[in-house]
Design an enzyme around this catalytic site. Structure first.
Site, PDB file in Angstrom:
ATOM      1  N   SER A 321       3.168  10.773  -0.841  1.00 18.17           N
ATOM      2  CA  SER A 321       1.262  11.709  -0.478  1.00 18.17           C
ATOM      3  C   SER A 321       1.815  11.900  -2.858  1.00 18.17           C
ATOM      4  O   SER A 321       1.242  10.511  -2.692  1.00 18.17           O
ATOM      5  CB  SER A 321       0.842  13.021  -0.717  1.00 18.17           C
ATOM      6  OG  SER A 321      -0.132  12.978  -0.402  1.00 18.17           O
ATOM      7  N   ASP A 332       4.121  -1.649  -8.328  1.00 19.87           N
ATOM      8  CA  ASP A 332       2.936  -2.295  -8.089  1.00 19.87           C
ATOM      9  C   ASP A 332       2.857  -3.620  -9.407  1.00 19.87           C
ATOM     10  O   ASP A 332       2.620  -4.280  -9.813  1.00 19.87           O
ATOM     11  CB  ASP A 332       2.020  -2.803  -7.417  1.00 19.87           C
ATOM     12  CG  ASP A 332       2.384  -2.317  -5.593  1.00 19.87           C
ATOM     13  OD1 ASP A 332       4.352  -1.834  -5.156  1.00 19.87           O
ATOM     14  OD2 ASP A 332       1.699  -2.022  -4.952  1.00 19.87           O
ATOM     15  N   LYS A 346       3.916   9.283   3.442  1.00 19.19           N
ATOM     16  CA  LYS A 346       2.491   9.734   3.359  1.00 19.19           C
ATOM     17  C   LYS A 346       1.168   9.258   3.105  1.00 19.19           C
ATOM     18  O   LYS A 346       1.055   8.981   1.941  1.00 19.19           O
ATOM     19  CB  LYS A 346       2.531  10.748   3.252  1.00 19.19           C
ATOM     20  CG  LYS A 346       0.698  11.418   3.686  1.00 19.19           C
ATOM     21  CD  LYS A 346       0.852  13.123   3.943  1.00 19.19           C
ATOM     22  CE  LYS A 346      -0.518  13.583   3.982  1.00 19.19           C
ATOM     23  NZ  LYS A 346      -1.838  13.210   3.166  1.00 19.19           N
TER      24      LYS A 346
END
Length: 445
Positions: A321, A332, A346
């Site tokens: 999460s 990223d 999740k």
């Protein structure tokens, strides 16, 4: 802890895109009809059932409700008579199960209170961690939390708790002992303790509201490198402040790089993950959420980074999460090298509501994506350097927590190797990480 979600703003209590807050229901039917129905349902378990249905009908991410006829579900729910709230709770849970979403869930008042206490990052008690000692089978203090009544009163690790307000602790479980110790701030409590070399004695304390530490950190000398090791256990209401203090303190100690340990971190508050991401990155997207109407919202860094030093992140299958939001953002944006096992996976967003009787409802309201648009739901984030632990290694670290974040911790050791392979003189992200060694590839979780 007697903690109400109403005390916090929606921004503070955003749960991966939702908010813990009391939310009024909104009916999809005409106002006159609604007034009649509400008058008939007032003070009835049916009112709670209808409140849950209305919230799901308005917010749930899947407008097709998992191919269920949600209007027919309402008619079925309201056609029944409920002799008690417990019967209504059962009916609510059965209705929610039809959505096929484990994260859209009903919580009874105790479960909801536990959730709000957990996410607030506060407890009302005396501030100790306890365990039942394996050898003595006695309830034993593991740690007195910083700035707590227990620490101020001189309670020490190793103290055995013989009684709580006169009630013997023999065969008492830790959870049951915690219930006896917690209580309203300002109320008294007496512990009977036994300390090695001192014998038994009574200690009177006054309960207080305590900020639960979710961040721990220290400076590690790894060869000629000074590494700031930070472990974040949960994204609670105080996590961002604690993280800020940790980074600033380690910066003051002239560290060369950081290791951020998110292993075992189940997530928590969205706003905490955003604030913490902004402490590590000046530019770039952090997360993008998409609701059931297809509306997209992107959150970005805002040039408030506290450091640009090289960073390694440790993750495992229980990093979920909010942990994955933070990891995805830093990965990223090439701000950090990620090391460890595949994360949990999740990528669903919940809003959490307090209901009329003190119970609670979590509703999935959106899907989130990493900055590069990756959907990690049921997949997780793949580390840059994948290194799993064997069952033996996992047992060793679990039974000897002091080994976590040391050379005896294979994932931490690999992070240090990755950081050491780069120039610490440059304040840039680690890139061109050397391949994992053959021995590391054979490690299994």
């Amino acid at each position: 802890m007697n903690q109400s979600a109403k005390r916090y703003s929606p921004l503070q209590l955003a749960m991966i895109g939702g908010a813990i807050a009391t939310t009024a229901t909104v009916s999809v039917f005409g106002p006159a009809w609604t007034r009649c129905v509400r008058a008939a349902l007032q003070d009835s378990p049916k009112a709670l059932v209808d409140q849950v249905w209305q919230l799901v009908n308005r917010e749930y991410v899947d407008g097709n409700f998992n191919q269920q006829d949600w209007q027919a579900t309402r008619q079925s729910l309201l056609s029944k008579d409920y002799a008690s709230k417990q019967e209504a709770y059962i009916a609510i849970r059965e209705a929610l199960q039809r959505l096929g979403d484990p994260y859209t869930r009903f919580m009874d008042p105790k479960q909801y209170e536990a959730l709000t206490s957990q996410t607030s990052g506060e407890v009302s008690g005396i501030g100790i961690r306890m365990e039942v000692n394996e050898k003595t089978q006695r309830l034993t203090v593991v740690e007195a939390i910083e700035n707590s009544p227990a620490l101020k009163a001189g309670i020490k690790a190793g103290d055995e708790i013989l009684a709580i307000d006169g009630k013997p602790t023999v065969k008492l479980k830790v959870d049951d002992a915690s219930k006896l110790i917690r209580g309203q701030a300002g109320t008294p409590i007496t512990l009977r303790l036994e300390r090695s070399g001192q014998g038994a004695f009574d200690l009177k304390l006054t309960r207080a509201t305590i900020e639960v530490p979710t961040v721990s950190y220290n400076l590690k000398q790894e060869g000629n490198r000074r590494v700031g090791y930070i472990r974040l256990r949960e994204f609670s209401g105080h996590a961002a402040d604690q993280m800020r203090r940790a980074i600033r303190d380690l910066n003051g100690k002239k560290v060369d790089a950081f290791v951020l340990d998110l292993r075992g971190n189940p997530g928590g508050l969205l706003q905490a993950s955003i604030e913490i991401a902004r402490m590590w990155m000046d530019n770039g997207a952090i997360v993008r959420t998409v609701d059931r109407q297809g509306s997209s919202e992107q959150t970005r860094a805002n040039r408030t980074a506290l450091t640009k030093l090289p960073l390694a992140i440790l993750v495992d299958g229980n990093s979920a999460s909010a942990s994955e939001i933070l990891t995805g953002a830093l990965k990223d944006n090439k701000r950090a090298v990620v090391i460890g096992s595949q994360t949990f996976g999740k990528a669903l967003v919940q809003s959490v509501h307090e209901l009329s009787d003190g119970s609670g409802l979590a509703v999935t309201i959106a899907h989130y994506y990493t900055p590069l648009g990756t959907d990690i739901n049921h997949k997780g984030i793949t580390p840059d350097i994948k290194i799993d632990l064997t069952e033996a290694q996992e047992r060793q670290l679990a039974s000897n927590p002091g080994l976590i974040g040391t050379s005896s911790d294979p994932q931490y050791a690999r992070a240090i190797a990755a950081l050491s392979s780069n120039s610490f003189a440059q304040s840039s992200v680690i890139q061109n990480i050397p391949p994992v060694s053959a021995s590391a590839e054979t490690l299994k979780f």
